[in-house]
Design an enzyme around this catalytic site. Structure first.
Site, PDB file in Angstrom:
ATOM      1  N   ARG A   1      -0.936   1.746  -1.605  1.00 33.22           N
ATOM      2  CA  ARG A   1      -0.482   0.432  -1.101  1.00 33.22           C
ATOM      3  C   ARG A   1      -1.275  -0.737  -1.683  1.00 33.22           C
ATOM      4  NH1 ARG A   1       0.407   1.997   5.114  1.00 33.22           N
ATOM      5  NH2 ARG A   1       2.204   3.344   4.858  1.00 33.22           N
TER       6      ARG A   1
ATOM      7  N   ARG B   1       0.647  -6.263   0.958  1.00 29.21           N
ATOM      8  CA  ARG B   1       0.365  -7.443   1.780  1.00 29.21           C
ATOM      9  C   ARG B   1      -1.091  -7.882   1.793  1.00 29.21           C
ATOM     10  NH1 ARG B   1       3.351  -5.728   7.216  1.00 29.21           N
ATOM     11  NH2 ARG B   1       2.747  -3.682   6.442  1.00 29.21           N
TER      12      ARG B   1
ATOM     13  N   ARG C   1       6.968 -12.070  -2.143  1.00 24.69           N
ATOM     14  CA  ARG C   1       7.800 -11.514  -1.059  1.00 24.69           C
ATOM     15  C   ARG C   1       8.552 -12.627  -0.324  1.00 24.69           C
ATOM     16  NH1 ARG C   1       7.216  -6.936   3.100  1.00 24.69           N
ATOM     17  NH2 ARG C   1       8.812  -7.522   4.573  1.00 24.69           N
TER      18      ARG C   1
ATOM     19  N   ASP D   1       9.745   2.313  -2.654  1.00 28.81           N
ATOM     20  CA  ASP D   1       9.652   2.892  -1.318  1.00 28.81           C
ATOM     21  C   ASP D   1      10.134   4.331  -1.385  1.00 28.81           C
ATOM     22  OD1 ASP D   1       9.240   2.008   1.649  1.00 28.81           O
ATOM     23  OD2 ASP D   1      11.028   3.274   1.662  1.00 28.81           O
TER      24      ASP D   1
ATOM     25  N   TYR E   1      13.104  11.204   8.251  1.00 29.87           N
ATOM     26  CA  TYR E   1      13.733   9.882   8.424  1.00 29.87           C
ATOM     27  C   TYR E   1      15.257   9.996   8.470  1.00 29.87           C
ATOM     28  CZ  TYR E   1       9.384   7.277   7.770  1.00 29.87           C
ATOM     29  OH  TYR E   1       8.120   6.748   7.928  1.00 29.87           O
TER      30      TYR E   1
END
Length: 341
Positions: free
Chosen positions: A26, A30, A39, A76, A153
């Site tokens: 990651r 962010r 973003r 992703d 998922y």
């Protein structure tokens, strides 16, 4: 194109390196204000991931701003269900959500085995642009989710603390579960091969929800499918990161891959003993250690490095870096690894 910095690839293959390579899961995200600015220029995460030029830009940011030894393509793990015919949405502050789920044979008939190059052309294009713009500075890592994590998922429909619906299916519909897992596995192999053809130098398989299964179920419904992927990918080094699967470390040593990722709950000496000396280990600083002051971050990093000393190692965290961690502390972590002798 010859790489100017190939430390990651040499470390993965067990070759001699001048120092330990370092990158973070990651890292394109962010923690960086530069990422947040990109973003905010689009509607959200999915549009960013599906816009190759922007995905390439945020992929390269950590190389420029943090000094990591590798880039990992911004994408992703849930692009695979979408490519198979099960679209998802990214709900702010809640995470992924699937309007439809897979529960029975009629749901399965609506799915296809993803091609990779065509069904996920935006990822492939992002890799091509990234490779061109990196210009050989560092390797580029491609990745995919492990079949069990993707299955979880697709059946559950969203993130969950227990994934009880997905786990229920393994018990009540094992044959059906294997059918879906095989479709995901075949799609994932196609996808990773397309990433490699576009220029990925190494690929990582993320089994984010490995630790939610017991040892027997993990062996039957996760490990064997990861093994299929490892056997199929012969072009570049492969890393397997199965979070929470501490019980499967000895079995992981038999995988046809170069590197095993450790989460921060896995003891380093114990892991080396269980996995053996023929694999590179990646990890495994607790991401929360980066909340400390610079001296605390430095000391925690040195402590980790001392435990890996003298064995095949790629420095990383034991999970993705948390979004509210100070990027200056991330730089301290990276520099401490680089300076460690």
């Amino acid at each position: 194109m010859e790489l100017q910095n190939d430390l990651l690839l040499r470390a993965a293959k067990g070759e001699k390196t001048e120092r330990t390579p370092v990158w973070l899961m990651r890292q394109a995200g962010r923690i960086l204000p530069e990422y947040r600015a990109v973003r905010e220029s689009v509607s959200g995460f999915i549009e960013l991931a599906q816009t190759p030029e922007l995905a390439a830009e945020v992929t390269i940011q950590p190389v420029d701003l943090l000094g990591v030894d590798a880039a990992i393509i911004f994408s992703d793990i849930l692009v695979i269900p979408e490519a198979m015919g099960l679209p998802y949405e990214m709900v702010e502050k809640r995470g992924p959500w699937f309007p439809n789920t897979v529960n029975n044979e009629s749901d399965l008939k609506k799915l296809r085995i993803a091609n990779g190059a065509n069904d996920l052309s935006y990822v492939i294009k992002a890799i091509e642009i990234t490779k061109k713009n990196l210009n050989g500075r560092v390797p580029l890592i491609g990745f995919a989710g492990a079949p069990w994590t993707i299955f979880a998922y697709m059946v559950e429909g969203s993130g969950s603390k227990t994934f009880s619906k997905a786990r229920e299916m393994l018990y009540t519909q094992p044959a059906f579960s294997h059918k879906l897992l095989q479709m995901i596995t075949d799609s994932t192999i196609n996808y990773l091969k397309a990433q490699i053809a576009a220029g990925a130098n190494l690929v990582q398989i993320f089994d984010s929800w490995a630790g939610i299964l017991g040892p027997k179920q993990y062996a039957e419904f996760s490990h064997q499918y990861i093994s299929q992927i490892c056997d199929a990918i012969t072009e570049v080094p492969v890393t397997v990161f199965a979070k929470g699967a501490f019980f499967a470390r000895e079995e992981m040593s038999k995988l046809n891959c170069e590197t095993i990722g450790l989460d921060w709950n896995m003891g380093i000496a114990e892991s080396r003993k269980l996995i053996g000396t023929e694999k590179t280990l990646q990890g495994n600083l607790d991401p929360a250690a980066l909340y400390g002051n610079p001296e605390q971050v430095r000391n925690a990093t040195i402590d980790m490095m001392e435990q890996f000393k003298g064995s095949r190692h790629i420095a990383n965290l034991g999970h993705g870096v948390y979004p509210d961690i100070d990027p200056e502390n991330v730089k301290v972590f990276i520099q401490t690894v680089k300076d460690f002798n």
